[in-house]
Design a protein around this motif. Structure first.
Motif, PDB file in Angstrom:
ATOM      1  N   TYR A  18      40.231  30.122  47.051  1.00  0.00           N
ATOM      2  CA  TYR A  18      40.117  31.288  46.259  1.00  0.00           C
ATOM      3  C   TYR A  18      41.347  31.120  45.095  1.00  0.00           C
ATOM      4  O   TYR A  18      42.479  30.371  45.521  1.00  0.00           O
ATOM      5  CB  TYR A  18      40.391  32.706  47.138  1.00  0.00           C
ATOM      6  CG  TYR A  18      41.664  32.917  47.799  1.00  0.00           C
ATOM      7  CD1 TYR A  18      42.544  33.679  47.119  1.00  0.00           C
ATOM      8  CD2 TYR A  18      42.214  32.147  48.883  1.00  0.00           C
ATOM      9  CE1 TYR A  18      43.932  33.904  47.642  1.00  0.00           C
ATOM     10  CE2 TYR A  18      43.270  32.337  49.506  1.00  0.00           C
ATOM     11  CZ  TYR A  18      44.126  33.284  48.807  1.00  0.00           C
ATOM     12  OH  TYR A  18      45.491  33.607  49.284  1.00  0.00           O
ATOM     13  N   VAL A  19      41.319  32.144  44.166  1.00  0.00           N
ATOM     14  CA  VAL A  19      42.308  32.156  43.229  1.00  0.00           C
ATOM     15  C   VAL A  19      42.122  33.317  42.624  1.00  0.00           C
ATOM     16  O   VAL A  19      41.060  33.857  42.404  1.00  0.00           O
ATOM     17  CB  VAL A  19      42.555  30.917  42.365  1.00  0.00           C
ATOM     18  CG1 VAL A  19      41.027  30.976  41.376  1.00  0.00           C
ATOM     19  CG2 VAL A  19      43.451  30.877  41.410  1.00  0.00           C
ATOM     20  N   VAL A  20      43.449  34.216  42.220  1.00  0.00           N
ATOM     21  CA  VAL A  20      43.222  35.520  41.678  1.00  0.00           C
ATOM     22  C   VAL A  20      43.673  35.488  40.234  1.00  0.00           C
ATOM     23  O   VAL A  20      44.707  34.905  40.006  1.00  0.00           O
ATOM     24  CB  VAL A  20      44.307  36.566  42.670  1.00  0.00           C
ATOM     25  CG1 VAL A  20      44.362  37.988  41.955  1.00  0.00           C
ATOM     26  CG2 VAL A  20      43.766  36.853  43.725  1.00  0.00           C
ATOM     27  N   ALA A  21      42.790  36.102  39.560  1.00  0.00           N
ATOM     28  CA  ALA A  21      43.424  36.219  37.987  1.00  0.00           C
ATOM     29  C   ALA A  21      43.683  37.695  37.867  1.00  0.00           C
ATOM     30  O   ALA A  21      42.833  38.539  37.618  1.00  0.00           O
ATOM     31  CB  ALA A  21      41.911  35.902  37.111  1.00  0.00           C
ATOM     32  N   PRO A  22      44.997  37.977  37.760  1.00  0.00           N
ATOM     33  CA  PRO A  22      45.482  39.395  37.487  1.00  0.00           C
ATOM     34  C   PRO A  22      44.935  39.764  36.258  1.00  0.00           C
ATOM     35  O   PRO A  22      45.098  39.140  35.113  1.00  0.00           O
ATOM     36  CB  PRO A  22      46.993  39.348  37.714  1.00  0.00           C
ATOM     37  CG  PRO A  22      47.391  38.232  38.484  1.00  0.00           C
ATOM     38  CD  PRO A  22      46.120  36.973  37.902  1.00  0.00           C
ATOM     39  N   ALA A  23      44.614  40.991  36.016  1.00  0.00           N
ATOM     40  CA  ALA A  23      44.476  41.744  34.621  1.00  0.00           C
ATOM     41  C   ALA A  23      43.299  40.972  33.979  1.00  0.00           C
ATOM     42  O   ALA A  23      43.647  40.728  32.722  1.00  0.00           O
ATOM     43  CB  ALA A  23      45.866  42.034  33.996  1.00  0.00           C
ATOM     44  N   LEU A  24      42.425  40.211  34.540  1.00  0.00           N
ATOM     45  CA  LEU A  24      41.396  39.527  33.684  1.00  0.00           C
ATOM     46  C   LEU A  24      40.765  40.503  32.501  1.00  0.00           C
ATOM     47  O   LEU A  24      40.356  40.046  31.441  1.00  0.00           O
ATOM     48  CB  LEU A  24      40.353  38.830  34.470  1.00  0.00           C
ATOM     49  CG  LEU A  24      39.334  37.972  34.123  1.00  0.00           C
ATOM     50  CD1 LEU A  24      40.097  36.656  33.420  1.00  0.00           C
ATOM     51  CD2 LEU A  24      38.648  37.622  34.735  1.00  0.00           C
ATOM     52  N   PHE A  25      40.470  41.749  33.043  1.00  0.00           N
ATOM     53  CA  PHE A  25      40.075  42.763  32.145  1.00  0.00           C
ATOM     54  C   PHE A  25      41.068  43.817  32.059  1.00  0.00           C
ATOM     55  O   PHE A  25      41.514  44.130  32.878  1.00  0.00           O
ATOM     56  CB  PHE A  25      38.684  43.175  32.985  1.00  0.00           C
ATOM     57  CG  PHE A  25      37.754  42.363  32.865  1.00  0.00           C
ATOM     58  CD1 PHE A  25      36.889  41.743  32.001  1.00  0.00           C
ATOM     59  CD2 PHE A  25      37.571  41.565  34.174  1.00  0.00           C
ATOM     60  CE1 PHE A  25      35.933  40.689  32.049  1.00  0.00           C
ATOM     61  CE2 PHE A  25      36.483  40.558  34.166  1.00  0.00           C
ATOM     62  CZ  PHE A  25      35.727  40.078  33.077  1.00  0.00           C
ATOM     63  N   ASP A  26      41.060  44.381  30.755  1.00  0.00           N
ATOM     64  CA  ASP A  26      42.120  45.221  30.514  1.00  0.00           C
ATOM     65  C   ASP A  26      41.720  46.692  30.873  1.00  0.00           C
ATOM     66  O   ASP A  26      40.571  47.030  31.425  1.00  0.00           O
ATOM     67  CB  ASP A  26      42.555  45.431  28.904  1.00  0.00           C
ATOM     68  CG  ASP A  26      41.505  45.601  27.797  1.00  0.00           C
ATOM     69  OD1 ASP A  26      40.720  46.667  28.314  1.00  0.00           O
ATOM     70  OD2 ASP A  26      41.500  45.155  26.813  1.00  0.00           O
ATOM     71  N   ALA A  27      42.733  47.810  30.741  1.00  0.00           N
ATOM     72  CA  ALA A  27      42.399  49.254  31.405  1.00  0.00           C
ATOM     73  C   ALA A  27      41.244  49.866  30.534  1.00  0.00           C
ATOM     74  O   ALA A  27      40.571  50.379  31.298  1.00  0.00           O
ATOM     75  CB  ALA A  27      43.676  50.139  31.066  1.00  0.00           C
ATOM     76  N   GLU A  28      41.047  49.549  29.327  1.00  0.00           N
ATOM     77  CA  GLU A  28      39.960  50.458  28.748  1.00  0.00           C
ATOM     78  C   GLU A  28      38.389  49.514  29.173  1.00  0.00           C
ATOM     79  O   GLU A  28      37.565  50.391  29.336  1.00  0.00           O
ATOM     80  CB  GLU A  28      39.936  49.887  26.975  1.00  0.00           C
ATOM     81  CG  GLU A  28      38.893  50.700  26.271  1.00  0.00           C
ATOM     82  CD  GLU A  28      39.073  50.413  24.705  1.00  0.00           C
ATOM     83  OE1 GLU A  28      38.169  51.314  24.162  1.00  0.00           O
ATOM     84  OE2 GLU A  28      39.899  49.656  24.580  1.00  0.00           O
ATOM     85  N   GLU A  29      38.568  48.270  29.253  1.00  0.00           N
ATOM     86  CA  GLU A  29      37.348  47.686  29.841  1.00  0.00           C
ATOM     87  C   GLU A  29      36.957  47.994  31.195  1.00  0.00           C
ATOM     88  O   GLU A  29      35.924  48.594  31.565  1.00  0.00           O
ATOM     89  CB  GLU A  29      37.365  46.125  29.907  1.00  0.00           C
ATOM     90  CG  GLU A  29      37.501  45.510  28.265  1.00  0.00           C
ATOM     91  CD  GLU A  29      37.867  44.062  28.084  1.00  0.00           C
ATOM     92  OE1 GLU A  29      37.375  43.236  27.455  1.00  0.00           O
ATOM     93  OE2 GLU A  29      38.780  43.709  28.999  1.00  0.00           O
ATOM     94  N   THR A  30      38.133  48.220  31.893  1.00  0.00           N
ATOM     95  CA  THR A  30      37.822  48.491  33.604  1.00  0.00           C
ATOM     96  C   THR A  30      37.351  49.784  33.561  1.00  0.00           C
ATOM     97  O   THR A  30      36.565  50.393  34.292  1.00  0.00           O
ATOM     98  CB  THR A  30      39.071  48.184  34.231  1.00  0.00           C
ATOM     99  OG1 THR A  30      39.473  46.862  34.018  1.00  0.00           O
ATOM    100  CG2 THR A  30      38.560  48.269  35.628  1.00  0.00           C
ATOM    101  N   GLY A  31      37.883  50.690  32.780  1.00  0.00           N
ATOM    102  CA  GLY A  31      37.734  52.210  32.645  1.00  0.00           C
ATOM    103  C   GLY A  31      36.253  52.461  32.396  1.00  0.00           C
ATOM    104  O   GLY A  31      35.435  53.303  32.743  1.00  0.00           O
TER     105      GLY A  31
END
Length: 275
Positions: A18-31
């Motif tokens: 596995y591998v984690v990609a932090p903040a791959l999507f920004d706050a507006e996209e995730t919201g």
């Protein structure tokens, strides 16, 4: 193939599973994703529950083909598709997606399992697939974040048996693996993405916290690994990849109109857990 991962991250994926990609999507996209999912009656209507054998239940909605809505924009995002291509070393295609709705207080657990434990039965010859777990809400130990056994993909596919309404990996093998391999609680912020191998053992605890733990999981298969027989999920179908900006454009348009949100292609396609 282009993608977000460095050579070191690709090596880590091969070693750890596995591998984690932090903040791959920004706050507006995730919201936009969070608001859309939690206001989406069609998503709710197509959801079904799976008991965990310990009194809890997890709800999920599952579909095979990514549409032109916000879910499709995430699944078809170049950030995701090209990065999965790096991990598969092949052209990826969309195998299916699902929204996991682990509700506050009542959300159930997932038993230890491997995704390839199910997908093998669908005529997929090799485990050259990848799942991308995108955090819609914060995922913490308190609300039942994903747990993985580091390096467990190297065990190969395990026998899976029924546990409650779910299908879990052979408990004797899992117990032995837990003694030798590191257990990692993958805590995530909204917009973080966990890319993991289909033979990586993973599970999650019940959610007894006051906070939801929803996640969008997009699953991909390699073009050369297209199933040899018809199964629950599709054979190779090219992805119409979308560029940065598509998520915000589609998400904002959705909230500026009265149009139906889910496209007709989004249907619950399985009556049981399919990974």
């Amino acid at each position: 193939m282009s993608g977000i991962f460095t050579a070191a991250q690709l090596d880590a994926y091969l070693h750890d599973g596995y591998v984690v990609a932090p903040a791959l999507f920004d706050a507006e996209e995730t919201g936009l994703l969070q608001r859309a999912a939690k206001e989406d009656k069609a998503l709710d209507d197509n959801a079904f529950g799976r008991a965990d054998g310990a009194g809890g239940s997890v709800r999920l909605s599952l579909w095979n083909h990514p549409g032109d809505d916000i879910y499709g924009m995430f699944a078809r995002s170049r950030r995701v598709v090209d990065s999965v291509g790096q991990l598969l070393d092949d052209e990826p295609y969309h195998y299916h997606s699902k929204m996991i709705m682990k509700q506050a207080v009542t959300g159930g657990a997932w038993e230890w399992h491997q995704d390839y434990g199910y997908w093998y039965e669908n005529g997929v010859l090799t485990p050259n697939l990848c799942s991308v777990f995108i955090a819609v809400d914060s995922a913490t130990r308190a609300n039942g974040c994903m747990q993985v056994l580091k390096g467990s993909h190297q065990m190969g596919r395990l026998t899976h048996v029924k546990v409650g309404d779910q299908t879990g990996a052979d408990l004797e093998r899992v117990a032995a693996a837990c003694e030798r391999m590191e257990l990692v609680y993958v805590e995530m912020s909204p917009g973080d993405a966990l890319f993991f191998h289909p033979n990586t053992l993973h599970r999650s605890d019940q959610n007894r916290s006051p906070n939801d733990r929803w996640a969008l999981i997009c699953c991909y298969n390699a073009r050369s690994n297209s199933p040899y027989k018809e199964g629950r999920h599709p054979s190779y179908t090219p992805i119409d990849v979308v560029e940065d900006g598509a998520i915000k454009r589609v998400g904002l348009k959705r909230f500026g109109s009265e149009a139906a949100f889910m496209s007709s292609s989004h249907r619950a396609t399985s009556d049981r857990l399919s990974g």
